[in-house]
Design a protein around this motif. Structure first.
Motif, PDB file in Angstrom:
ATOM      1  N   TRP A 137      -6.831  -5.773  -0.848  1.00 13.73           N
ATOM      2  CA  TRP A 137      -6.386  -4.395  -0.626  1.00 13.73           C
ATOM      3  C   TRP A 137      -7.114  -3.767   0.561  1.00 13.73           C
ATOM      4  N   GLU A 138      -8.418  -3.975   0.614  1.00  9.46           N
ATOM      5  CA  GLU A 138      -9.230  -3.352   1.661  1.00  9.46           C
ATOM      6  C   GLU A 138      -9.303  -4.199   2.935  1.00  9.46           C
ATOM      7  N   THR A 180     -11.304  -6.477   3.535  1.00  8.31           N
ATOM      8  CA  THR A 180     -12.711  -6.743   3.814  1.00  8.31           C
ATOM      9  C   THR A 180     -13.446  -6.831   2.488  1.00  8.31           C
ATOM     10  N   GLN A 181     -14.725  -7.155   2.565  1.00  8.60           N
ATOM     11  CA  GLN A 181     -15.565  -7.172   1.365  1.00  8.60           C
ATOM     12  C   GLN A 181     -16.655  -6.116   1.543  1.00  8.60           C
ATOM     13  N   GLU A 234     -17.645  -2.164  -3.058  1.00  6.58           N
ATOM     14  CA  GLU A 234     -17.077  -2.445  -4.375  1.00  6.58           C
ATOM     15  C   GLU A 234     -17.039  -3.947  -4.648  1.00  6.58           C
ATOM     16  N   VAL A 279      -9.594  -6.367  -4.599  1.00  8.25           N
ATOM     17  CA  VAL A 279     -10.162  -5.368  -3.686  1.00  8.25           C
ATOM     18  C   VAL A 279     -10.256  -5.946  -2.273  1.00  8.25           C
ATOM     19  N   SER A 280     -10.625  -7.217  -2.155  1.00 11.06           N
ATOM     20  CA  SER A 280     -10.689  -7.857  -0.832  1.00 11.06           C
ATOM     21  C   SER A 280      -9.330  -7.838  -0.160  1.00 11.06           C
ATOM     22  N   GLU A 298      -0.246   1.663  -4.916  1.00 13.17           N
ATOM     23  CA  GLU A 298      -1.638   2.060  -5.128  1.00 13.17           C
ATOM     24  C   GLU A 298      -1.899   2.422  -6.584  1.00 13.17           C
ATOM     25  N   ARG A 348       0.795  -1.227   0.000  1.00 14.40           N
ATOM     26  CA  ARG A 348       0.000   0.000   0.000  1.00 14.40           C
ATOM     27  C   ARG A 348       0.829   1.280   0.000  1.00 14.40           C
TER      28      ARG A 348
END
Length: 675
Positions: free
Chosen positions: A312-313, A315-316, A319, A309-310, A278, A273
């Motif tokens: 990176w974040e 979580t779900q 998006e 995305v899961s 990014e 990150r």
């Protein structure tokens, strides 16, 4: 159709090809002239494959073995012939104008091992394997295959040639894998451990294909073995659904080029990150969205968006939910369904999330996929402390699940305790039982210990990791505590010899003679909870349950004292909406000899005795029994005091996850830097 046979490439290999002009795919069948039991025979029926796949190039590679070396030309004590297999497949693919990502390699047993190894060298290929060997030395030894004896020395010098996990770690690549096994397989335990290692450390791989592990309820018939018939259906499904990101129609070349570009970008995301990272992450997402818009029949771009995305974040969220629903609209897969359910849970209040999951279930064509929604509704009920509804929904899922539909989630769900029983008030004094066998508890003859550390494992796990816990315990804790160690089906003489070599002090050993079959690993992890009630009651000191693969960094006495007056049980508690078996982590759990602590321990042992049985994978059974004890205490309105050890564990211990080599590296480094 052209049929050619070529034995010129290698005296060890015989090649037979069915060439279909214009086909974009190549199916490779790996077989041998001797079965794994040393009996002559060619187990693959090429005519059957040709009739089922009439428009597909098929290459059959037969290893010319002998009764002394049933593995034939794929590998022996002196040479790795898999390199020749790879070159044969590449040459056939070039002649047929087939790209490597459109190659399927099939095999069973030891040939399945070869198929996986070959797939690691072909860009984007799929290994479709039936009951494969994962560690050639250990898995063939289980078959009493004479090859294992000759390979033992070879494997020490070339572990990456005889162990699948070593090959993947060296290459930093996981090929697309579809493993089909069955519950009675003698290899199921090693296959299951391999899959767990992949899930635990898959983020370290530079490239990772799709991994699918199916466990059938019954073993294949002799006729199915002779033709690999079960794999034909999977191969046909893979081709028709484009496992390698292939578009069925429209602009295939352009689609493939865009996908290749997206995959190349995805490999550059490190998920650390930084600003540069990014930018790559955003660029990859933008490209995937562009592909999704341009090719409206393909779900793959949206599934990859869910994945990155899961990660990176962590979580779900919205998006992921949006991408999952878009993917599900294009192809109703269980993966898309699961992402969507997780997205609903993380972006809605529990009641609203349950309603949306109900709506998604109603739109799902497959009753089996829709049934998975009951698990997520159960998770929501648990979060709302509605434990009766949680148990009812788990039972609904289990009652409606087909035996041959086994998504990963069905394994932990299989050992969730849902029976309405009256729990024991305290430890009865009688030995707890697993599968009808008394679980032994070593006698600890010292009244000066401040606490006990308890762990359990099987013989193999002890030999891999026992040194780290024993040595670090002896250095930092042996003057104030006892280490209670139970080994399932252990060799007592070998165990005592190793403990002596490691300089063990105040280690109390017991051996549980229990044949748990495929569940040896799961049961050996459960035992430390089953004998917990006896340890608490007999010794009247706190008991810290830990994983064997642990390095202790300092005295644990301050930890024990910090929570003594406020706690019955402490655990690393994972927050947020988690599956119940994930909430209370059993690998670091502290029990006190209070009334409630002893009652909880007795309840866990009682639940374990009912739940643990032979047959069917039982991963997570230790977590499920731990959770069930806590849940049933809460349902009984007992004043159980639970403390969260999440923030303090890492001050006292190093407990890495991942495959053997990675885990051992971090444990060794921690041990050596603190000794």
């Amino acid at each position: 159709m052209n049929t050619d046979t070529d034995t010129a490439l290698s005296k060890k290999l015989e090649l037979t090809e069915l060439s279909r002009f214009g086909s974009a795919y190549l199916v490779c069948l790996l077989t041998q002239s001797f079965h794994e039991d040393g009996k002559p025979g060619d187990p693959v029926n090429l005519d059957l494959w040709g009739s089922k796949l009439p428009n597909i190039n098929i290459l059959k590679i037969t290893a010319l073995g002998s009764s002394e070396n049933p593995m034939g030309g794929f590998i022996d004590e002196t040479k790795n012939h898999i390199v020749d297999v790879i070159e044969s497949i590449r040459e056939c693919a070039r002649d047929s104008a087939v790209q490597e990502r459109n190659i399927i390699i099939c095999g069973s047993g030891a040939d399945g091992f070869a198929a996986i190894m070959v797939a690691t060298a072909l860009d984007g290929a799929l290994a479709l394997v039936q009951d494969p060997a994962i560690n050639l030395v250990e898995d063939t030894a289980k078959d009493q295959n004479v090859l294992a004896k000759g390979l033992s020395a070879y494997s020490e010098e070339y572990p990456h040639r005889v162990r699948v996990i070593n090959r993947l770690i060296i290459n930093k690549l996981v090929p697309s894998l579809h493993i089909v096994s069955h519950r009675s397989s003698i290899r199921l335990a090693s296959q299951s451990e391999f899959i767990k290692d992949l899930y635990g450390d898959i983020h370290l791989m530079a490239k990772c294909g799709d991994v699918n592990f199916s466990v059938m309820s019954t073993a294949p018939s002799e006729q199915e073995k002779a033709s690999l018939g079960g794999l034909i259906t999977h191969a046909l499904y893979s081709i028709e659904n484009g496992w390698a990101y292939e578009a069925e129609n429209s602009s295939t070349r352009n689609y493939n080029q865009l996908v290749e570009a997206a995959i190349a970008l995805r490999k550059q995301i490190t998920f650390i990150r930084t600003e540069a990272d990014e930018k790559v992450y955003t660029k990859t997402k933008d490209l995937l969205y562009s592909i999704a818009r341009e090719f409206p029949d393909n779900a793959w771009p949206y599934m990859r968006i869910c994945e990155i995305v899961s990660k990176w974040e962590l979580t779900q969220g919205e998006e992921v939910l949006s991408a999952a629903l878009s993917a599900f609209q294009r192809a109703q897969t269980s993966d898309a369904f699961v992402y969507a359910c997780r997205g609903y849970i993380n972006t809605n209040e529990p009641g609203s999330a349950a309603e949306k999951i109900d709506q998604l279930m109603a739109k799902t064509d497959s009753l089996q996929i829709a049934n998975v929604g009951n698990v997520f509704k159960a998770v929501l009920a648990y979060e709302d402390k509605n434990f009766v509804k949680y148990e009812d929904l788990i039972n609904v899922f289990r009652e409606n699940k087909d035996e041959d539909f086994n998504p990963y989630m069905s394994i932990p769900v299989s050992t969730v305790f849902t029976r309405d029983v009256r729990l024991p008030e305290s430890f009865s004094g009688k030995p707890a039982k697993l599968m009808g066998i008394d679980v032994p508890v070593a006698s600890i003859q010292n009244e000066t210990y401040d606490y006990i550390i308890s762990t359990s494992c099987d013989q193999r796990y002890f030999e891999l990791y026992g040194e780290f816990l024993v040595k670090s315990f002896t250095q930092f804790c042996s003057g104030e505590a006892a280490l209670h160690l139970t080994v399932v089906d252990g060799d007592l003489h070998k165990l005592e010899t190793l403990l002596a070599e490691w300089g063990a002090s105040n280690v109390f050993l017991s051996v549980l003679n229990l044949d748990a079959g495929e569940n040896t690993g799961a049961v050996s992890s459960l035992v430390r909870f089953v004998n917990l009630a006896a340890l608490l009651t007999r010794n009247e000191v706190p008991v810290l349950v830990v994983d064997l693969d642990t390095v202790i960094l300092q005295s644990l006495k301050p930890l024990v004292e910090d929570f003594r007056n406020t706690t019955d049980v402490g655990s690393r508690i994972l927050r947020g909406v988690k599956a119940p078996w994930e909430i209370y982590t059993g690998g670091f759990a502290l029990f006190y000899p209070t009334v409630e602590g002893k009652q909880l321990a007795a309840s866990i042992a009682y639940v374990a005795g009912i739940t643990c049985k032979k047959g069917g994978a039982q991963w997570w059974i230790d977590q499920n029994c731990f959770e069930a004890g806590i849940r049933l205490s809460i349902k009984s309105q007992r004043p159980l005091r639970i403390s969260d050890l999440f923030k303090v564990r890492d001050e006292y211990c190093v407990m890495p996850v991942g495959p053997i080599e990675s885990k051992t590296h971090f444990l060794r480094r921690a041990l050596e830097s603190n000794m």
